[in-house]
Design a protein around this motif. Structure first.
Motif, PDB file in Angstrom:
ATOM      1  N   SER A 172       0.821  -1.208   0.000  1.00 54.69           N
ATOM      2  CA  SER A 172       0.000   0.000   0.000  1.00 54.69           C
ATOM      3  C   SER A 172       0.854   1.257   0.000  1.00 54.69           C
ATOM      4  N   GLY A 173       0.173   2.382  -0.050  1.00 58.73           N
ATOM      5  CA  GLY A 173       0.816   3.673   0.146  1.00 58.73           C
ATOM      6  C   GLY A 173       1.324   3.792   1.570  1.00 58.73           C
ATOM      7  N   PRO A 174       1.625   5.019   2.018  1.00 61.22           N
ATOM      8  CA  PRO A 174       2.303   5.203   3.303  1.00 61.22           C
ATOM      9  C   PRO A 174       1.542   4.625   4.494  1.00 61.22           C
ATOM     10  N   VAL A 175       2.310   4.083   5.437  1.00 60.75           N
ATOM     11  CA  VAL A 175       1.720   3.471   6.618  1.00 60.75           C
ATOM     12  C   VAL A 175       2.218   4.150   7.881  1.00 60.75           C
ATOM     13  N   ASN A 176       1.643   3.703   8.952  1.00 57.82           N
ATOM     14  CA  ASN A 176       1.722   4.309  10.256  1.00 57.82           C
ATOM     15  C   ASN A 176       1.583   3.167  11.248  1.00 57.82           C
ATOM     16  N   HIS A 220       6.480   4.394  14.217  1.00 64.70           N
ATOM     17  CA  HIS A 220       6.821   4.639  12.818  1.00 64.70           C
ATOM     18  C   HIS A 220       5.691   5.390  12.125  1.00 64.70           C
ATOM     19  N   ARG A 221       6.055   6.465  11.444  1.00 64.52           N
ATOM     20  CA  ARG A 221       5.042   7.263  10.773  1.00 64.52           C
ATOM     21  C   ARG A 221       5.640   7.794   9.482  1.00 64.52           C
ATOM     22  N   GLU A 222       5.117   7.355   8.349  1.00 63.54           N
ATOM     23  CA  GLU A 222       5.678   7.775   7.062  1.00 63.54           C
ATOM     24  C   GLU A 222       5.081   9.106   6.620  1.00 63.54           C
ATOM     25  N   ASN A 223       5.705   9.691   5.620  1.00 64.37           N
ATOM     26  CA  ASN A 223       5.157  10.931   5.082  1.00 64.37           C
ATOM     27  C   ASN A 223       4.035  10.611   4.103  1.00 64.37           C
ATOM     28  N   PRO A 224       3.066  11.530   3.977  1.00 62.71           N
ATOM     29  CA  PRO A 224       1.990  11.297   3.016  1.00 62.71           C
ATOM     30  C   PRO A 224       2.546  11.153   1.600  1.00 62.71           C
ATOM     31  N   GLN A 225       1.857  10.380   0.790  1.00 64.04           N
ATOM     32  CA  GLN A 225       2.293  10.196  -0.596  1.00 64.04           C
ATOM     33  C   GLN A 225       1.091   9.958  -1.481  1.00 64.04           C
ATOM     34  N   LEU A 226       1.002  10.689  -2.554  1.00 68.69           N
ATOM     35  CA  LEU A 226      -0.082  10.492  -3.515  1.00 68.69           C
ATOM     36  C   LEU A 226       0.514  10.609  -4.918  1.00 68.69           C
ATOM     37  N   HIS A 227      -0.095   9.888  -5.868  1.00 69.40           N
ATOM     38  CA  HIS A 227       0.472   9.859  -7.220  1.00 69.40           C
ATOM     39  C   HIS A 227      -0.605  10.038  -8.286  1.00 69.40           C
ATOM     40  N   ASN A 228      -0.178  10.619  -9.373  1.00 68.61           N
ATOM     41  CA  ASN A 228      -1.018  10.663 -10.574  1.00 68.61           C
ATOM     42  C   ASN A 228      -0.611   9.469 -11.437  1.00 68.61           C
ATOM     43  N   THR A 229      -1.565   8.591 -11.707  1.00 68.59           N
ATOM     44  CA  THR A 229      -1.224   7.388 -12.479  1.00 68.59           C
ATOM     45  C   THR A 229      -1.632   7.520 -13.949  1.00 68.59           C
ATOM     46  N   GLY A 230      -1.906   8.729 -14.389  1.00 69.54           N
ATOM     47  CA  GLY A 230      -2.188   8.937 -15.808  1.00 69.54           C
ATOM     48  C   GLY A 230      -3.511   8.342 -16.267  1.00 69.54           C
ATOM     49  N   LEU A 231      -4.520   8.410 -15.401  1.00 72.63           N
ATOM     50  CA  LEU A 231      -5.833   7.885 -15.810  1.00 72.63           C
ATOM     51  C   LEU A 231      -6.510   8.827 -16.797  1.00 72.63           C
ATOM     52  N   TYR A 232      -6.295  10.124 -16.629  1.00 71.83           N
ATOM     53  CA  TYR A 232      -6.952  11.127 -17.482  1.00 71.83           C
ATOM     54  C   TYR A 232      -5.956  12.187 -17.925  1.00 71.83           C
TER      55      TYR A 232
END
Lengths: 395, 167
Positions: A249-253, A257-269
């Motif tokens: 998955s994306g970032p976990v907690n 342990h606490r990761e930084n937020p992460q979001l991506h554009n996967t080129g859907l549109y």
């Protein structure tokens, strides 16, 4: 002199411990622990290799609170129409999704997004498809309960709702037991706490993949699945760059342990200049920064075979189609209002470079994704709706 | 926790008596070693060479460093890495140094990470997975990286399993 020096050094070393040097590549910013952590006596039934989830200090886990939360999760009285519960859109047999492309609320309103799986939701660093600031389950659930745009459960924040629950003897007892020091146990705050506690027990970590990897059961995976696994983790496909770690998955907690937020554009549109449809533009809606257009969180791939249709708007029907989308490095929609070539989007993640797969490799990869399904989780009676009783009409 | 403290305490006692003993043995007036040839400075030069990708020269530095300080887990770890990167003919020696590093410091996560990589390259998946299991308890991020390596059979990018400069 020498002796004294050695003793001083020795004492220092005892206190500080040997230096834990770390490689330069691993010198990432240390995640801030701005959330207090609580140690509780609650006995987690964690999958063997999972870390202990973080729990907010004002909502410690307890058996009875989890039981209360489970009752509430499946209670249709928490909707304006009396026929929708959390469990309507988050169905256990579908890893707590609803099988629809887009969710439908109590009044029939169509949600712009697809209901998310709640498997291992306790670990998600940030909740929902595209909100890096929302990190407490206690807070998230206010949206489905009370939200107006769209209406999901359509509940009014009205004490009358609580009065309805209060006449239920069983529920009454559970509230009392879960919040023993509270003069008024039946409140919206406590309702939310119990729902959150239950959701933290939605733990899924005994798929064939886990049996293969952690329990040494070599035949838990077919040879096709093993080939698919190799592809999944390969640099060529780089799926595991974003669907990472024990939860794919994306970032976990988790505790410590606490990761930084992460979001991506996967080129859907790519309507024009990389734009996503105005109905949903992901992270861009919160930040207004061009480069955040179409950025969403990478959801867990555990149980992915049962959680279709896929993506934030349910716009990809099958796993085969998801792989095709990644293979061309972004979706090319040729006709209609959504026309555009996502692979050419200026905001697309640079981790998505496209790849070529043979028909067999594609089949192998899909087979691998299927081995992330945890059958026991889908039928675990502890997570299922509690038995109906005369006074307690569950949906 | 208790045991670590005790291990440390007894290691220190040993250390202490050695210091006293060597002080007694040392010939009076013998010059102290120049700082640029201490094990620590050799080690740091080795780290810089590693980072620059000069594995052969780095290996020389670490080799001399562990000759001077044989009980230094990080130096053995980096020696192993610089040996491993020079080619398959060095794998066995590299493995010995990883084993030593782990023996000296059973909590040195980086050594498990790169030993797991080496086991993978040697085709010993069972041992690689055992290192992964240990890493899960020590450092989940390195564990995730090792999992990627074992599952894909590809060498990792970066140097997450090398130990950094000594301060």
């Amino acid at each position: 002199m020498l002796l004294a020096g050695t003793i001083v050094l020795a004492v220092l070393w005892l206190r500080v411990g040997p230096q834990r040097a770390r490689g330069p590549a691993a010198a990432e910013e240390s995640p801030s622990l701005d959330h207090e952590e609580t140690v509780t006596a609650f006995s987690w039934q964690l999958p063997p290799t999972f870390p202990e989830p973080t729990v907010p200090p004002d909502n410690p886990m307890s058996e009875v609170k989890v039981q209360l939360g489970r009752h509430l999760f499946y209670d249709v009285r928490l909707s304006a129409t009396g026929d929708v519960s959390c469990g309507t859109c988050h169905r256990q047999e579908l890893a707590f999704t609803d099988g629809r492309a887009q969710a439908v609320g109590a009044t029939g309103e169509v949600h712009r997004r697809s209901a998310m799986s709640l498997a291992n939701v306790a670990y998600n660093r940030h909740l929902t498809w595209a909100d890096p600031h929302l990190d407490r389950l206690e807070e998230q659930l206010l949206t489905p309960l009370f939200g107006r745009h769209p209406i999901e459960m359509g509940l009014k924040r009205d004490p009358a709702v609580l009065d309805v629950l209060a006449v239920d003897v069983e529920l009454n007892q559970l509230f009392d037991a879960a919040f023993p020091n509270d003069p008024k146990p039946i409140s919206f705050v406590n309702l939310g706490r119990a729902l959150a506690a239950f959701q933290r027990t939605l733990l899924s970590g005994s798929s064939p993949f886990d049996q293969y990897w952690h329990q040494g059961q070599d035949n838990a995976l077919s040879s096709a699945q093993k080939r698919g696994m190799k592809l999944f983790f390969s640099r060529r496909l780089s799926c595991s760059e974003c669907h990472q770690g024990f939860n794919f998955s994306g970032p976990v907690n988790y505790r410590g342990h606490r990761e930084n937020p992460q979001l991506h554009n996967t080129g859907l549109y790519n309507l024009t200049d990389g734009a996503y449809p105005s109905s949903d533009q992901g992270l861009f809606e919160t930040t207004g920064r061009a480069q955040d257009m179409g950025r969403f969180r990478a959801p867990t791939l555990r149980n992915i075979a049962v959680t279709g249709p896929y993506m934030h708007d349910g716009s990809i029907a099958t796993l085969e189609d998801v792989i095709d989308h990644y293979a061309v490095g972004g979706r090319h929609i040729r006709h209609g209002q959504m026309a555009g070539d996502g692979s050419k989007s200026p905001w697309k993640s640079d981790r998505l470079h496209g790849f070529v797969l043979t028909a067999q490799e594609k089949g192998d990869l899909v087979d691998f994704l299927r081995c992330l399904t945890d059958q026991a989780f889908l039928v675990d009676p502890q997570l299922a709706p509690p038995k109906k009783s005369a006074t307690h009409p569950y949906g | 926790m208790q045991t670590t403290l005790w291990t440390r305490a007894s290691a220190l006692l040993l250390c202490l008596s050695l210091t006293v003993a060597s002080a007694a043995l040392a010939a009076p007036g013998k010059k102290k070693e120049a700082p640029e040839t201490t094990a620590e400075s050799l080690y740091n030069e080795g780290v810089d060479l590693l980072t620059a990708g000069d594995y052969a020269k780095a290996a020389d530095k670490f080799e001399t460093a562990v000759e001077q300080r044989d009980d230094w887990a990080e130096a053995h770890n980096n020696l192993a890495y610089s040996l491993r990167r020079q080619g398959a003919e060095n794998y066995d020696v590299a493995l010995e140094h990883y084993n030593l590093a782990i023996e000296l410091n059973p909590e040195l996560a980086q050594a498990y990470h790169y030993r797991g990589v080496l086991h993978t390259l040697q085709g010993d998946e069972a041992k690689a997975k055992a290192d992964h299991a240990t890493l899960l308890k020590l450092d989940r991020e390195l564990a995730d990286q090792l999992m990627k390596v074992i599952a894909s059979g590809e060498e990792p990018e970066g140097m997450a399993g090398a130990s950094e400069r000594w301060q």
